[in-house]
Motif scaffolding. Sequence first.
Motif, mmCIF file in Angstrom:
data_model
loop_
_atom_site.group_PDB
_atom_site.id
_atom_site.type_symbol
_atom_site.label_atom_id
_atom_site.label_comp_id
_atom_site.label_asym_id
_atom_site.label_seq_id
_atom_site.Cartn_x
_atom_site.Cartn_y
_atom_site.Cartn_z
ATOM 1 N N LEU A 36 32.018 -26.230 -27.379
ATOM 2 C CA LEU A 36 31.363 -26.949 -26.287
ATOM 3 C C LEU A 36 30.606 -25.892 -25.482
ATOM 4 C CD1 LEU A 36 30.918 -29.420 -24.398
ATOM 5 C CD2 LEU A 36 33.016 -28.786 -23.255
ATOM 6 N N VAL A 37 29.291 -25.915 -25.615
ATOM 7 C CA VAL A 37 28.464 -24.874 -25.004
ATOM 8 C C VAL A 37 27.600 -25.483 -23.914
ATOM 9 C CG1 VAL A 37 26.653 -23.154 -25.428
ATOM 10 C CG2 VAL A 37 28.437 -23.546 -27.140
ATOM 11 N N VAL A 38 27.610 -24.846 -22.760
ATOM 12 C CA VAL A 38 26.803 -25.303 -21.639
ATOM 13 C C VAL A 38 25.566 -24.416 -21.539
ATOM 14 C CG1 VAL A 38 26.712 -25.303 -19.124
ATOM 15 C CG2 VAL A 38 28.626 -26.386 -20.295
ATOM 16 N N LEU A 39 24.407 -25.072 -21.405
ATOM 17 C CA LEU A 39 23.141 -24.371 -21.265
ATOM 18 C C LEU A 39 22.687 -24.525 -19.818
ATOM 19 C CD1 LEU A 39 20.777 -22.944 -22.706
ATOM 20 C CD2 LEU A 39 19.931 -25.201 -23.375
ATOM 21 N N MET A 40 22.550 -23.389 -19.130
ATOM 22 C CA MET A 40 22.165 -23.422 -17.717
ATOM 23 C C MET A 40 20.849 -22.688 -17.523
ATOM 24 S SD MET A 40 25.660 -22.812 -15.621
ATOM 25 C CE MET A 40 25.168 -23.934 -14.324
ATOM 26 N N GLY A 41 20.267 -22.871 -16.352
ATOM 27 C CA GLY A 41 19.028 -22.167 -16.027
ATOM 28 C C GLY A 41 18.243 -22.975 -15.030
ATOM 29 N N ALA A 175 32.274 -36.821 -9.234
ATOM 30 C CA ALA A 175 33.037 -35.706 -9.813
ATOM 31 C C ALA A 175 34.011 -36.185 -10.886
ATOM 32 C CB ALA A 175 33.785 -34.979 -8.703
ATOM 33 N N GLU A 176 34.721 -37.260 -10.581
ATOM 34 C CA GLU A 176 35.776 -37.716 -11.483
ATOM 35 C C GLU A 176 35.193 -38.202 -12.816
ATOM 36 O OE1 GLU A 176 39.201 -41.116 -11.391
ATOM 37 O OE2 GLU A 176 38.298 -40.490 -9.497
ATOM 38 N N ASN A 177 34.145 -39.040 -12.735
ATOM 39 C CA ASN A 177 33.535 -39.563 -13.958
ATOM 40 C C ASN A 177 32.821 -38.466 -14.745
ATOM 41 O OD1 ASN A 177 34.031 -42.432 -14.229
ATOM 42 N ND2 ASN A 177 32.984 -42.618 -12.264
ATOM 43 N N GLY A 178 32.222 -37.531 -14.022
ATOM 44 C CA GLY A 178 31.523 -36.422 -14.684
ATOM 45 C C GLY A 178 32.498 -35.588 -15.501
ATOM 46 N N LEU A 179 33.607 -35.252 -14.888
ATOM 47 C CA LEU A 179 34.616 -34.464 -15.593
ATOM 48 C C LEU A 179 35.182 -35.235 -16.775
ATOM 49 C CD1 LEU A 179 36.868 -32.564 -13.047
ATOM 50 C CD2 LEU A 179 35.453 -31.628 -14.877
ATOM 51 N N ALA A 180 35.373 -36.543 -16.590
ATOM 52 C CA ALA A 180 35.940 -37.358 -17.671
ATOM 53 C C ALA A 180 35.023 -37.348 -18.893
ATOM 54 C CB ALA A 180 36.175 -38.794 -17.179
ATOM 55 N N VAL A 181 33.718 -37.428 -18.663
ATOM 56 C CA VAL A 181 32.766 -37.432 -19.784
ATOM 57 C C VAL A 181 32.820 -36.093 -20.528
ATOM 58 C CG1 VAL A 181 30.288 -37.330 -20.298
ATOM 59 C CG2 VAL A 181 31.201 -39.207 -18.933
ATOM 60 N N VAL A 182 32.840 -35.007 -19.776
ATOM 61 C CA VAL A 182 32.842 -33.689 -20.419
ATOM 62 C C VAL A 182 34.181 -33.428 -21.111
ATOM 63 C CG1 VAL A 182 32.497 -31.225 -20.080
ATOM 64 C CG2 VAL A 182 31.123 -32.865 -18.799
ATOM 65 N N ALA A 183 35.260 -33.866 -20.476
ATOM 66 C CA ALA A 183 36.581 -33.696 -21.092
ATOM 67 C C ALA A 183 36.647 -34.448 -22.418
ATOM 68 C CB ALA A 183 37.673 -34.181 -20.134
ATOM 69 N N LEU A 184 36.004 -35.598 -22.467
ATOM 70 C CA LEU A 184 35.965 -36.381 -23.712
ATOM 71 C C LEU A 184 35.217 -35.609 -24.805
ATOM 72 C CD1 LEU A 184 36.278 -39.067 -25.274
ATOM 73 C CD2 LEU A 184 34.102 -39.745 -24.294
ATOM 74 N N LEU A 185 34.084 -35.022 -24.454
ATOM 75 C CA LEU A 185 33.317 -34.241 -25.436
ATOM 76 C C LEU A 185 34.143 -33.055 -25.918
ATOM 77 C CD1 LEU A 185 29.842 -34.389 -23.682
ATOM 78 C CD2 LEU A 185 30.539 -35.590 -25.753
ATOM 79 N N LYS A 186 34.884 -32.468 -25.004
ATOM 80 C CA LYS A 186 35.734 -31.333 -25.361
ATOM 81 C C LYS A 186 36.834 -31.761 -26.350
ATOM 82 C CE LYS A 186 37.918 -27.354 -23.983
ATOM 83 N NZ LYS A 186 37.305 -26.062 -24.041
ATOM 84 N N ARG A 187 37.436 -32.907 -26.085
ATOM 85 C CA ARG A 187 38.489 -33.413 -26.991
ATOM 86 C C ARG A 187 37.935 -33.677 -28.379
ATOM 87 N NH1 ARG A 187 40.121 -36.585 -22.754
ATOM 88 N NH2 ARG A 187 39.346 -38.510 -23.660
ATOM 89 N N LEU A 188 36.695 -34.191 -28.418
ATOM 90 C CA LEU A 188 36.084 -34.474 -29.729
ATOM 91 C C LEU A 188 35.876 -33.193 -30.523
ATOM 92 C CD1 LEU A 188 33.348 -37.088 -28.963
ATOM 93 C CD2 LEU A 188 35.342 -37.376 -30.416
ATOM 94 N N GLY A 189 35.547 -32.137 -29.807
ATOM 95 C CA GLY A 189 35.377 -30.846 -30.474
ATOM 96 C C GLY A 189 36.670 -30.456 -31.158
ATOM 97 N N ALA A 190 37.778 -30.635 -30.448
ATOM 98 C CA ALA A 190 39.083 -30.267 -30.989
ATOM 99 C C ALA A 190 39.493 -31.212 -32.112
ATOM 100 C CB ALA A 190 40.122 -30.276 -29.873
ATOM 101 N N ARG A 204 30.900 -28.154 -11.673
ATOM 102 C CA ARG A 204 32.263 -28.679 -11.823
ATOM 103 C C ARG A 204 32.735 -28.677 -13.266
ATOM 104 N NH1 ARG A 204 30.571 -34.186 -9.011
ATOM 105 N NH2 ARG A 204 29.238 -33.975 -10.819
ATOM 106 N N VAL A 205 31.799 -28.695 -14.215
ATOM 107 C CA VAL A 205 32.229 -28.835 -15.609
ATOM 108 C C VAL A 205 32.335 -27.488 -16.326
ATOM 109 C CG1 VAL A 205 31.128 -31.101 -15.715
ATOM 110 C CG2 VAL A 205 29.935 -29.118 -16.632
ATOM 111 N N LEU A 206 31.972 -26.412 -15.632
ATOM 112 C CA LEU A 206 31.898 -25.123 -16.326
ATOM 113 C C LEU A 206 33.231 -24.657 -16.883
ATOM 114 C CD1 LEU A 206 29.348 -23.154 -14.164
ATOM 115 C CD2 LEU A 206 28.991 -24.609 -16.155
ATOM 116 N N ASP A 207 34.317 -25.018 -16.178
ATOM 117 C CA ASP A 207 35.643 -24.586 -16.629
ATOM 118 C C ASP A 207 35.966 -25.108 -18.027
ATOM 119 O OD1 ASP A 207 36.080 -23.235 -14.376
ATOM 120 O OD2 ASP A 207 37.359 -24.753 -13.411
ATOM 121 N N LEU A 208 35.354 -26.226 -18.401
ATOM 122 C CA LEU A 208 35.668 -26.837 -19.695
ATOM 123 C C LEU A 208 34.852 -26.222 -20.838
ATOM 124 C CD1 LEU A 208 35.885 -30.584 -18.609
ATOM 125 C CD2 LEU A 208 37.756 -29.150 -19.428
ATOM 126 N N ALA A 209 33.819 -25.463 -20.489
ATOM 127 C CA ALA A 209 32.930 -24.916 -21.533
ATOM 128 C C ALA A 209 33.623 -23.789 -22.288
ATOM 129 C CB ALA A 209 31.646 -24.405 -20.894
#
Length: 223
Positions: A36-41, A175-190, A204-209
């Motif tokens: 799960l890679v985050v692209l920032m800039g 915040a809550e829904n945003g984290l839930a969406v990213v957490a879901l993508l993270k679970r799919l990776g696993a 807020r989502v960087l910790d999951l990357a």
Amino acid sequence: MEPAIMVRGLDHHFGAGEARRQVLFGLDLDIARGALVVLMGASGSGKTTLLTLLGGLRSVQAGSVRVLGREMAGASATALAGARRRMGFIFQAHNLHESLTAVQNVRLALDVHGAVPQAEAAAARALSLVGLEDRLHYHPARLSGGQKQRVAVARALAGSPEIIFADEPTAALDAENGLAVVALLKRLGAARGTTTLMVTHDNRVLDLADRIVTMRDGRLMPA
Ligand SMILES: Nc1ncnc2c1ncn2[C@@H]1O[C@H](COP(=O)(O)OP(=O)(O)OP(=O)(O)O)[C@@H](O)[C@H]1O
């Protein structure tokens, strides 16, 4: 195994003649499968341009872009369409069809894969993955912003993509829904080995990357 994404010497220009302007400069990038890679800039640094090149939504002008082992540079429209069938896309404007229910919106995305056996059931499964099993037959007008975004996520997941490209998927969410969406993508990776590349300004989502990649003025910053 080859990384999910392998970019070498990627340049990109927009415009022609006097107006021609280079927006990507010699990008090199490897993204491992399942990450799960985050692209920032900053705005205008080239994130969306890179995402659309990787996703086969625009033609590669110079350099090499290999996605899931296939070269996108110089690929025919048919080959690009074939590559896109192995990808899922989540964009900020979720582009749901207002006249269709949640489950119909997800089904529509499955139709690009040709005849999918039990498409209705597959669409319902994707919606329950994002916690919307009790909203299958709601039209977008009766869903909250967060729920609509989750329908867009379900639509991207329904075809069991190997890579997901997401452009600010949490922008419209609290915040809550945003984290839930990213957490879901993270679970799919696993769980499925799905690779996700996500553009976000959302700290807020960087910790999951698994990894954060930063662009500046059309270049990738050293890690
Ligand atoms: N279709 C286009 N025609 C001409 N220039 C474009 C086009 N699309 C993007 N650009 C330019 O290319 C550069 C990179 O744009 P891009 O949309 O990739 O940036 P970004 O990092 O995604 O920005 P944001 O965070 O605001 O979405 C910008 O200078 C932009 O003005």
